[in-house]
Design an enzyme around this catalytic site. Structure first.
Site, PDB file in Angstrom:
ATOM      1  N   ARG A  24     -22.513  13.236  -1.733  1.00  0.00           N
ATOM      2  CA  ARG A  24     -23.843  13.863  -1.626  1.00  0.00           C
ATOM      3  C   ARG A  24     -24.157  14.278  -0.188  1.00  0.00           C
ATOM      4  O   ARG A  24     -24.898  15.190   0.062  1.00  0.00           O
ATOM      5  CB  ARG A  24     -24.909  12.899  -2.142  1.00  0.00           C
ATOM      6  CG  ARG A  24     -24.957  12.900  -3.668  1.00  0.00           C
ATOM      7  CD  ARG A  24     -26.184  12.242  -4.157  1.00  0.00           C
ATOM      8  NE  ARG A  24     -26.244  10.879  -3.639  1.00  0.00           N
ATOM      9  CZ  ARG A  24     -27.089   9.967  -4.056  1.00  0.00           C
ATOM     10  NH1 ARG A  24     -27.969  10.253  -4.966  1.00  0.00           N
ATOM     11  NH2 ARG A  24     -27.072   8.749  -3.565  1.00  0.00           N
ATOM     12  N   GLU A  26     -14.762  -4.646 -18.241  1.00  0.00           N
ATOM     13  CA  GLU A  26     -13.934  -5.766 -17.757  1.00  0.00           C
ATOM     14  C   GLU A  26     -14.330  -7.083 -18.423  1.00  0.00           C
ATOM     15  O   GLU A  26     -15.514  -7.316 -18.616  1.00  0.00           O
ATOM     16  CB  GLU A  26     -14.093  -5.903 -16.235  1.00  0.00           C
ATOM     17  CG  GLU A  26     -13.424  -4.793 -15.495  1.00  0.00           C
ATOM     18  CD  GLU A  26     -13.560  -4.913 -13.970  1.00  0.00           C
ATOM     19  OE1 GLU A  26     -13.859  -6.008 -13.471  1.00  0.00           O
ATOM     20  OE2 GLU A  26     -13.357  -3.905 -13.310  1.00  0.00           O
ATOM     21  N   ARG A  36     -17.673   3.896   3.597  1.00  0.00           N
ATOM     22  CA  ARG A  36     -16.790   3.125   4.497  1.00  0.00           C
ATOM     23  C   ARG A  36     -15.375   2.989   3.936  1.00  0.00           C
ATOM     24  O   ARG A  36     -14.396   3.129   4.663  1.00  0.00           O
ATOM     25  CB  ARG A  36     -17.318   1.690   4.649  1.00  0.00           C
ATOM     26  CG  ARG A  36     -18.608   1.536   5.382  1.00  0.00           C
ATOM     27  CD  ARG A  36     -18.839   0.032   5.539  1.00  0.00           C
ATOM     28  NE  ARG A  36     -20.155  -0.255   6.059  1.00  0.00           N
ATOM     29  CZ  ARG A  36     -21.235  -0.443   5.307  1.00  0.00           C
ATOM     30  NH1 ARG A  36     -21.150  -0.362   3.998  1.00  0.00           N
ATOM     31  NH2 ARG A  36     -22.401  -0.702   5.861  1.00  0.00           N
ATOM     32  N   ILE A  37     -15.271   2.666   2.639  1.00  0.00           N
ATOM     33  CA  ILE A  37     -13.938   2.405   2.077  1.00  0.00           C
ATOM     34  C   ILE A  37     -13.121   3.701   2.049  1.00  0.00           C
ATOM     35  O   ILE A  37     -11.946   3.717   2.433  1.00  0.00           O
ATOM     36  CB  ILE A  37     -14.035   1.744   0.683  1.00  0.00           C
ATOM     37  CG1 ILE A  37     -14.710   0.368   0.814  1.00  0.00           C
ATOM     38  CG2 ILE A  37     -12.646   1.596   0.048  1.00  0.00           C
ATOM     39  CD1 ILE A  37     -15.008  -0.335  -0.505  1.00  0.00           C
ATOM     40  N   HIS A  45      -8.787  -6.146 -10.921  1.00  0.00           N
ATOM     41  CA  HIS A  45      -9.926  -6.134  -9.970  1.00  0.00           C
ATOM     42  C   HIS A  45      -9.643  -7.017  -8.742  1.00  0.00           C
ATOM     43  O   HIS A  45     -10.317  -8.026  -8.514  1.00  0.00           O
ATOM     44  CB  HIS A  45     -11.236  -6.551 -10.665  1.00  0.00           C
ATOM     45  CG  HIS A  45     -12.461  -6.034  -9.955  1.00  0.00           C
ATOM     46  ND1 HIS A  45     -13.630  -5.698 -10.605  1.00  0.00           N
ATOM     47  CD2 HIS A  45     -12.704  -5.797  -8.640  1.00  0.00           C
ATOM     48  CE1 HIS A  45     -14.532  -5.278  -9.723  1.00  0.00           C
ATOM     49  NE2 HIS A  45     -13.992  -5.339  -8.527  1.00  0.00           N
ATOM     50  N   GLY A  89      -9.501  -5.752  -5.494  1.00  0.00           N
ATOM     51  CA  GLY A  89      -9.837  -5.034  -4.259  1.00  0.00           C
ATOM     52  C   GLY A  89     -10.179  -5.944  -3.088  1.00  0.00           C
ATOM     53  O   GLY A  89      -9.683  -5.761  -1.973  1.00  0.00           O
ATOM     54  N   ARG A 135     -15.639   1.325  -9.485  1.00  0.00           N
ATOM     55  CA  ARG A 135     -16.158   0.650 -10.675  1.00  0.00           C
ATOM     56  C   ARG A 135     -15.615   1.354 -11.904  1.00  0.00           C
ATOM     57  O   ARG A 135     -15.571   2.590 -11.961  1.00  0.00           O
ATOM     58  CB  ARG A 135     -17.685   0.668 -10.696  1.00  0.00           C
ATOM     59  CG  ARG A 135     -18.350  -0.323  -9.753  1.00  0.00           C
ATOM     60  CD  ARG A 135     -18.140  -1.776 -10.215  1.00  0.00           C
ATOM     61  NE  ARG A 135     -18.819  -2.740  -9.374  1.00  0.00           N
ATOM     62  CZ  ARG A 135     -18.272  -3.386  -8.340  1.00  0.00           C
ATOM     63  NH1 ARG A 135     -16.996  -3.166  -8.011  1.00  0.00           N
ATOM     64  NH2 ARG A 135     -18.969  -4.269  -7.657  1.00  0.00           N
TER      65      ARG A 135
HETATM   66  C1  DGY Z   1     -17.365  -5.626  -4.731  1.00  0.00           C
HETATM   67  O1  DGY Z   1     -17.721  -6.431  -3.856  1.00  0.00           O
HETATM   68  O2  DGY Z   1     -18.159  -4.797  -5.192  1.00  0.00           O
HETATM   69  C2  DGY Z   1     -15.967  -5.676  -5.187  1.00  0.00           C
HETATM   70  O3  DGY Z   1     -15.749  -4.934  -6.331  1.00  0.00           O
HETATM   71  C3  DGY Z   1     -15.515  -7.115  -5.379  1.00  0.00           C
HETATM   72  O4  DGY Z   1     -14.139  -7.122  -5.435  1.00  0.00           O
END
Ligand code: DGY
Length: 326
Positions: free
Chosen positions: A178, A266, A157-158, A284, A286, A237
């Site tokens: 994949r 982290e 999705r991202i 971090h 996002g 990640r």
């Molecule tokens: C997640 O939800 O996996 C994100 O990394 C949180 O920011």
């Protein structure tokens, strides 16, 4: 029946209120800091449900301490902090919060793409330090974005949301994963092997979950396949990238730069990374918008409340446990 629920860290509403409405007792860490291991073991003990975060390591010891627990609801889409196999073996349901952080993570990916290529943070530092010498034809030149090639690793999705934005920059889009992605195919993205993606992309952006297969997927060899003019972007990640190898190639100019939101260990960074001017480093962020964090809180709580009410949670990661218990 009265339920005891653990919440491992201070989180935004509405999650805490939704949980409180069904739980007989809520034991919560009210501080904005991760619990120590001993504190976590003690907090979850005797709980029917646990709402946790990506900063909590939920391994077999924690799951054993939470004996009798029915659900671990992670307030994150990534769930590499939870030993899913160990939870499944113990008949504990595990859920995450997919979907709600897609758009804001894609936005931040684009902040990194534009920021690192156009040297936004470096320019800000120059201004504040009073070092701007006036416009110059060779001053602080960056990389081009419009019309370039974007390579997406992990076509979920991202990645798709990042690709949608890339259309506005008239980019060619490659992807590797994949499976093929009908939504990426529909916007003209081309599925390619990893080798070709690394060799041809001007921006390589990572969108894979962290698993044993993706750990150090981007190692020294993979980095060496990238063009010297290309940029690596990571909002997935940290351990997907060998951070020491990244520092080495950034220092040597083997790639043009990196935009990172996540790190191998982290909140620490590999030695030398902070000294690389060609790295744009974010802590971090996002999913760090008010609306998204509230939505994540709501979804984590809704998963947990569903299980305590005898219903299947909407975002179940180990459906085999549900089948066994029903
Ligand atoms: C997640 O939800 O996996 C994100 O990394 C949180 O920011």
């Amino acid at each position: 029946m009265s339920h005891r629920v653990a919440i491992t860290r201070r989180i935004p509403e509405p999650g805490p209120s939704l949980v409180a409405a069904v739980a007989g007792e809520v034991v919560a860490n009210h501080d904005d800091r991760p619990l120590t291991r001993d504190e976590l073991l003690s907090l979850v003990s005797g709980c029917d449900a646990v709402l946790c975060l990506l900063t909590d390591t939920i391994d077999s010891d924690v799951l054993d301490a939470a004996k009798g627990c029915k659900i671990v609801a992670n307030m994150a889409v990534g769930y590499n902090n939870i030993d899913l196999a160990a939870a499944t073996a113990r008949g504990i349901l595990v859920t995450n919060t997919p979907g709600v952080l897609t758009e804001c993570t894609a936005d931040l990916t684009w902040a990194l793409i534009l920021g690192v290529a156009r040297r936004v943070a470096e320019g800000d530092v120059e201004m504040r330090a009073g070092r701007f010498p006036g416009w110059g034809p060779l001053y602080m030149l960056g990389g081009d974005v419009t019309g370039k090639t974007l390579g997406l690793i992990g076509p979920g999705r991202i990645a798709t949301a990042v690709a949608m934005r890339a259309r506005g920059f008239d980019m060619k889009i490659l992807y590797h994963g994949r499976r093929s992605s009908p939504s990426l195919d529909a916007i003209g993205a081309e599925a390619v092997d990893l080798f070709r993606l690394l060799a041809e992309s001007d921006f390589v952006s990572l969108h894979v979950p962290l698993t044993s297969e993706t750990h150090h997927l981007i190692d020294a060899k993979a980095l060496a396949r990238m063009k010297p003019s290309s940029y690596l972007i990571n909002t997935a990640r940290g351990p997907v990238v060998d951070e020491k190898a990244l520092v080495k190639i950034l220092r040597e100019g083997g790639i043009a730069g990196a935009g990172l939101d996540v790190y191998e260990d982290e909140p620490a960074m590999a030695p030398g990374l902070a000294d690389c001017p060609n790295a744009l480093l974010l802590p971090h962020l996002g999913s760090a918008t008010q609306g998204t964090r509230a939505a994540m809180s709501r979804i984590a709580a809704e998963n947990l409340v569903a299980v305590l009410s005898g219903c299947k949670p909407p975002n179940l990661l180990n459906p085999e446990v549900w089948r066994e218990t029903t």
